[in-house]
Write an enzyme that holds these catalytic residues in place. Structure first.
Site, PDB file in Angstrom:
ATOM      1  CG  ASP A   1      -1.851  -1.266   1.286  1.00  0.00           C
ATOM      2  OD1 ASP A   1      -1.795  -1.805   0.144  1.00  0.00           O
ATOM      3  OD2 ASP A   1      -2.670  -1.085   2.240  1.00  0.00           O
TER       4      ASP A   1
ATOM      5  CG  ASP B   1      -6.286  -0.147   1.358  1.00  0.00           C
ATOM      6  OD1 ASP B   1      -6.408  -1.156   1.418  1.00  0.00           O
ATOM      7  OD2 ASP B   1      -6.497   0.958   2.127  1.00  0.00           O
TER       8      ASP B   1
ATOM      9  CG  HIS C   1      -8.526   5.076   2.622  1.00  0.00           C
ATOM     10  ND1 HIS C   1      -9.343   5.172   3.587  1.00  0.00           N
ATOM     11  CD2 HIS C   1      -8.023   4.131   2.414  1.00  0.00           C
ATOM     12  CE1 HIS C   1      -9.489   4.025   3.846  1.00  0.00           C
ATOM     13  NE2 HIS C   1      -8.480   3.133   3.291  1.00  0.00           N
TER      14      HIS C   1
ATOM     15  CE  LYS D   1      -3.926  -4.039   1.593  1.00  0.00           C
ATOM     16  NZ  LYS D   1      -4.658  -3.171   2.344  1.00  0.00           N
TER      17      LYS D   1
ATOM     18  CB  CYS E   1      -2.253  -2.656   5.512  1.00  0.00           C
ATOM     19  SG  CYS E   1      -3.855  -1.841   5.330  1.00  0.00           S
TER      20      CYS E   1
END
Length: 358
Positions: free
Chosen positions: A103, A148, A198, A223, A268
């Protein structure tokens, strides 16, 4: 795909690893089983494998590894025990490695959820340069980037609180909920931190940072695409049932060792590391290539990773592991636990179907 860029470099490097393994077996007369292996001889073998300072500090791990292999507790590794030991050696000498970059996206660096505006004021952009160094210099067999990747109506967004009902168990109400508040939704029943919107899919905020090196033909795992499910870990959604894409990628390449870096350390990265360890991978988190949200939570994250068998290390050590053939006793201990788990339960610890060398 190898970070060094050419197949010939990778094949040559793998060939050296195999030759090193065969030479080691010959030197210790381990090419065939005879009377078996006792702990004294096992210890001598490990003294040649690992750094003295690590052996001294982690002596208990050697004892545990031997006991894991010694299924009948007779103090001698023989038969199937011997085969497991030899396979363990091969994994040590011929690891298949993956660098997992978690990420490193615009919204966590300069956007709506920039880490430098969170509790411990760490700046997400600080991971880009050291990660790029690993990508450029490391002989990784696989490099994987996670993102993300949320729909506009995702359950984790504070801005979407009005779209769903809260459960009576929620101490925080819709009226007093703020960004970073924790609520409990009624349907689905789940506890959820409310983040600012976000990484909305196909927006600038969801893009990997412009300065991050992206290896051609590398894998990307997106994800958090289900509107009703949070997904911190790259392995699973937060219900631990969905998202098997990463496991499929790792299984296809036969990955044994996973090196994790990125954002955010205590969210994460943490969830990904704990899931990877639970699945049986030898796993290390690269401390200088991670940044997080909360100082106390970052320290708790490190403690949890260590407690679950992971290694906390730095980028220089990682380069010595993947480039120079150095070995981590902590990661090798995790490999031993995974192998014995496979054979004792009949269920592969990391979803692999077989142990190649047994």
């Amino acid at each position: 795909m190898a970070a060094r860029g050419t197949e010939s470099v990778t094949n040559s490097f793998c060939g050296k690893k195999r030759r090193s393994m065969e030479k080691f077996l010959t030197e210790f007369d381990l090419l065939k089983e005879e009377t078996g292996l006792n702990y004294t001889n096992f210890h001598s073998i490990c003294a040649a494998l690992f750094q003295p300072h690590e052996l001294e500090k982690e002596e208990r791990r050697l004892e545990d590894i031997f006991n894991l292999f010694d299924g009948d507790n007779d103090g001698i590794l023989k038969g199937q025990e011997w085969k497991i030991f030899i396979h363990w050696l091969r994994v040590i000498f011929e690891p298949i490695t993956a660098l997992l970059v978690v990420d490193v996206q615009n919204d966590f660096i300069d956007g709506s959820l920039a880490l430098r505006r969170c509790g411990c004021n760490q700046d997400g952009v600080d991971v880009v340069e050291p990660i790029n160094r690993l990508i450029r210099k490391g002989h990784f067999d696989n490099i994987i980037y996670s993102l993300d990747w949320h729909p506009e109506n995702h359950i984790s967004f504070h801005e979407n609180l009005h779209l769903r009902e809260l459960h009576l168990d929620s101490k925080v109400t819709k009226e007093n909920a703020k960004p970073l508040s924790t609520v409990i939704f009624a349907e689905p029943y789940m506890e959820q931190i409310l983040w600012p919107k976000h990484c909305v899919m196909n927006t600038w905020g969801a893009q990997l940072h412009k300065d991050l090196v992206i290896v051609p033909h590398s894998e990307q795992v997106r994800k958090g695409q289900h509107p009703e499910l949070e997904a911190y870990s790259v392995f699973f959604d937060n219900n631990s049932k969905n998202s098997v894409e990463l496991q499929t990628i790792l299984r296809k390449s036969g990955v044994t060792h996973v090196f994790v870096c990125g954002l955010a350390y205590d969210v994460c990265v943490k969830a990904t590391c704990l899931d990877g360890l639970r699945l049986g991978y030898a796993l290390a988190v690269i401390d200088d290539c991670c940044r997080g949200v909360d100082t106390n939570n970052i320290e708790t994250t490190k403690e949890l990773i260590i407690e679950n068998g992971g290694l906390i290390t730095d980028s220089n050590t990682v380069l010595s592991l993947v480039n120079e053939g150095k070995r981590s006793l902590i990661m090798s201990h995790q490999s031993a636990k995974a192998m014995t788990s496979i054979l004792s339960s009949g269920t592969p610890a990391n979803d692999s179907e077989t142990i190649d060398y047994i």
